[in-house]
Write a protein that holds these residues in place. Structure first.
Motif, PDB file in Angstrom:
ATOM      1  N   TYR A  85      -4.700   4.416  10.136  1.00 13.33           N
ATOM      2  CA  TYR A  85      -3.507   5.021  10.720  1.00 13.33           C
ATOM      3  C   TYR A  85      -2.277   4.250  10.259  1.00 13.33           C
ATOM      4  O   TYR A  85      -2.117   3.058  10.562  1.00 13.33           O
ATOM      5  N   ILE A  86      -1.418   4.946   9.528  1.00 18.24           N
ATOM      6  CA  ILE A  86      -0.204   4.317   9.006  1.00 18.24           C
ATOM      7  C   ILE A  86       0.660   3.824  10.171  1.00 18.24           C
ATOM      8  O   ILE A  86       0.852   4.514  11.160  1.00 18.24           O
ATOM      9  N   GLY A 113      -3.860   6.057   5.313  1.00 15.76           N
ATOM     10  CA  GLY A 113      -3.504   7.404   5.730  1.00 15.76           C
ATOM     11  C   GLY A 113      -4.666   8.138   6.367  1.00 15.76           C
ATOM     12  O   GLY A 113      -5.830   7.788   6.159  1.00 15.76           O
ATOM     13  N   THR A 114      -4.333   9.169   7.144  1.00 23.82           N
ATOM     14  CA  THR A 114      -5.364   9.905   7.874  1.00 23.82           C
ATOM     15  C   THR A 114      -5.238  11.417   7.689  1.00 23.82           C
ATOM     16  O   THR A 114      -5.668  12.189   8.543  1.00 23.82           O
ATOM     17  N   ALA A 169      -6.083   0.453  13.529  1.00 21.79           N
ATOM     18  CA  ALA A 169      -6.693   1.717  13.943  1.00 21.79           C
ATOM     19  C   ALA A 169      -7.207   2.511  12.747  1.00 21.79           C
ATOM     20  O   ALA A 169      -6.509   2.659  11.735  1.00 21.79           O
ATOM     21  N   ILE A 170      -8.426   3.029  12.887  1.00 22.19           N
ATOM     22  CA  ILE A 170      -9.140   3.695  11.797  1.00 22.19           C
ATOM     23  C   ILE A 170      -9.717   5.008  12.294  1.00 22.19           C
ATOM     24  O   ILE A 170     -10.315   5.067  13.374  1.00 22.19           O
ATOM     25  N   ALA A 171      -9.565   6.072  11.498  1.00 18.75           N
ATOM     26  CA  ALA A 171     -10.157   7.375  11.805  1.00 18.75           C
ATOM     27  C   ALA A 171     -11.232   7.697  10.781  1.00 18.75           C
ATOM     28  O   ALA A 171     -11.205   7.198   9.646  1.00 18.75           O
ATOM     29  N   LEU A 176       0.809  -1.213   0.000  1.00 16.86           N
ATOM     30  CA  LEU A 176       0.000   0.000   0.000  1.00 16.86           C
ATOM     31  C   LEU A 176       0.842   1.264   0.000  1.00 16.86           C
ATOM     32  O   LEU A 176       1.884   1.345   0.653  1.00 16.86           O
ATOM     33  N   LEU A 177       0.363   2.253  -0.732  1.00 15.20           N
ATOM     34  CA  LEU A 177       0.915   3.592  -0.699  1.00 15.20           C
ATOM     35  C   LEU A 177      -0.100   4.506  -0.031  1.00 15.20           C
ATOM     36  O   LEU A 177      -1.305   4.237  -0.044  1.00 15.20           O
TER      37      LEU A 177
END
Length: 227
Positions: free
Chosen positions: A101-102, A88-89, A114-116, A63-64
């Motif tokens: 969250y990277i 990314g966030t 973890a997810i925002a 993933l990028l």
């Protein structure tokens, strides 16, 4: 003086109209455009997942930042709830869906996945985060299969309390022994004063082949090296 007061009044009215237009754009129009774009991303990912091989396993993609790589479904939010998960966030990424969250664990991995997500504006994917209840399912689908988590609890923290996304939430120095998921979103609505946090634990996984067979498989016990 009368003329100057009239000019000032007109300027204030213009400024008020501009502020009102900005509020309409921020609160309503970003939802319209983001909802449409996120639905298209979900459709594209779903087609890609359906085309993936069902036998032999599918390696996780490299993933990028900015890549959409999963679809998150939360039955508590409605039968048709499906949001893309982006790596990314940053503000740009959270405008496209939920953000991973990277550096945190991936779907189904030991550690804290973890997810925002926004609670208001830009599609507000976590607007109902406070409605989640212990035991509610969170389903994360990737090209490799599905990871299903069950909600274990909530907490409200200050924005700088980042230990909620540590490998072991609340204990940054600890070594994780199980697979977890954490949602974070702003609290209260229309404010960034605090963060509403929901924690969940992995309950089962399904490979692409098992999804095709509609066969639920308990989550395997994590492999943890002796310390």
């Amino acid at each position: 003086m009368r003329r100057a007061a009239g000019v000032v009044g007109e300027l204030l009215m213009t400024l008020g109209a501009l502020v009102l237009l900005f509020v309409v754009w921020q609160v309503w129009w970003t939802d319209v455009t983001s909802d449409r774009a996120q639905a298209q991303t979900v459709s594209s990912l779903t087609r890609d997942f359906a085309a993936a091989p069902t036998e032999g396993g599918t390696p996780a993609p490299s993933l990028l930042e900015g890549d959409a790589f999963a679809v998150v479904r939360v039955p508590r939010f409605g039968a048709d709830y499906a949001r893309p998960l982006v790596e990314g966030t940053s503000a740009a990424e959270l405008a496209r869906g939920l953000g991973h969250y990277i550096g945190t664990a991936g779907p189904g991995e030991v550690g804290n996945f973890a997810i925002a997500g926004h609670r208001t504006t830009y599609g507000k994917p976590l607007t109902d985060i406070d409605r989640l209840r212990v035991g509610d399912e969170v389903i994360v689908e990737t090209v490799a299969g599905e990871s299903v988590y069950a909600v274990t609890g909530h907490e409200i923290v200050r924005p700088w309390e980042s230990d909620v996304i540590a490998p072991v939430p609340g204990d940054p120095g600890a070594k994780p022994t199980k697979a977890m998921l954490t949602f974070t979103s702003c609290h209260p609505k229309f404010s960034a004063k605090q963060r509403w946090v929901v924690h969940a634990e992995l309950t089962l996984t399904r490979t692409r082949e098992q999804i095709a067979l509609k066969d639920d498989v308990p989550a395997p016990a994590p492999s943890v090296e002796a310390s």
